[in-house]
Write an enzyme that holds these catalytic residues in place. Structure first.
Site, PDB file in Angstrom:
ATOM      1  N   HIS A 190       0.837  -1.205   0.000  1.00  0.00           N
ATOM      2  CA  HIS A 190       0.000   0.000   0.000  1.00  0.00           C
ATOM      3  C   HIS A 190       0.871   1.254   0.000  1.00  0.00           C
ATOM      4  CE1 HIS A 190      -3.177  -2.716   1.382  1.00  0.00           C
ATOM      5  NE2 HIS A 190      -4.057  -1.724   1.285  1.00  0.00           N
ATOM      6  N   ASN A 229       8.136  -4.127   3.633  1.00  0.00           N
ATOM      7  CA  ASN A 229       6.746  -3.724   3.817  1.00  0.00           C
ATOM      8  C   ASN A 229       6.306  -3.914   5.263  1.00  0.00           C
ATOM      9  OD1 ASN A 229       4.120  -2.932   3.229  1.00  0.00           O
ATOM     10  ND2 ASN A 229       3.525  -4.881   2.333  1.00  0.00           N
TER      11      ASN A 229
END
Length: 245
Positions: free
Chosen positions: A119, A149
């Site tokens: 994201h 991440n």
């Protein structure tokens, strides 16, 4: 430093030290959602084909049909939005139907790629159920190292929320990928794998900005933030044209 590609440019190398920020050409592309940009003005960058502005409930995206990823994703955070960001994570990723099929990533592109669907506007920032669902659009993701991440980058996201929770006013955040010439791709649609990620934070009340700059690698570590002028130099993008920094 290596020649770095403008986040929206898939093929044209740009040596950042010699690239002045672009000037606005034409109308404001995010006239439908100016609230996500400081001073109501979106970043100014050198034109590239297949770039499309997309407005969402809690963020805005400039998407590149060349890289099949965002050029940047913009958010506005503050104490109230962070307090409301307690939605249950949906984890239902989807290809964004507003983008032509030839310009977008598909779910199969990430499958068995070795990369996370990272994201750019974090799911943990989303203040309501609609925003949470929308954050799983593949238009809001890049192929990201799984360890990065869930590690150093997750810490940057958490620290940004904590800062917005303490800030006296709005905090504008712009996140995006950066590519070097010859960077890898994944999937049949050749989704570009970023070499670096950046997250710009602008504190409106304090009139100050800084940026996190991370390599997209498993072993990436969080270093000290870089200055706003340094980010502009590295990317060739004037991220905050409306605030006079």
């Amino acid at each position: 430093m290596d020649a770095v590609l403008n986040p929206g440019a898939a093929d044209r190398p740009v040596v950042q030290a010699k690239t002045p920020p672009a000037a606005r050409q034409g109308a404001e592309p995010f006239a439908a959602c100016p609230q996500f940009f400081a001073g109501g003005m979106s970043p100014v960058l050198h034109f590239q084909p297949l770039q499309r502005p997309l407005c969402f409930e809690a963020f805005a995206i400039l998407h590149s049909g060349q890289t099949k990823t965002p050029v940047f994703v913009a958010q506005k955070l503050n104490r109230r939005s962070v307090a409301n960001a307690n939605e249950k994570r949906t984890d239902r990723f989807f290809a964004d139907a507003r983008l032509p099929r030839a310009e977008r990533a598909e779910l199969d592109d990430y499958r068995n790629s070795g990369y996370s669907r990272g994201h750019m506007a974090p799911a943990a920032d989303m203040p309501n159920p609609t925003a949470m669902e929308q954050s799983f659009s593949l238009a809001n993701t890049v192929p990201q190292s799984a360890r990065h991440n869930g590690g150093a980058w997750a810490k940057v996201e958490q620290d940004t929320r904590q800062f917005a929770e303490r800030a006296k006013g709005n905090v504008y955040v712009i996140t995006g990928p950066v590519y070097v010439q010859g960077s890898k791709t994944v999937g049949e649609n050749r989704v570009r794998v970023p070499d670096h990620l950046f997250k710009l934070v602008y504190d409106e009340a304090g009139h100050r900005a800084w940026a996190h700059w991370h390599a997209n690698r498993d072993d990436a570590q969080a270093g000290p933030p870089i200055s706003y002028p340094e980010l502009v130099q590295r990317t060739g993008i004037e991220f905050l044209p409306g605030v006079g920094l």
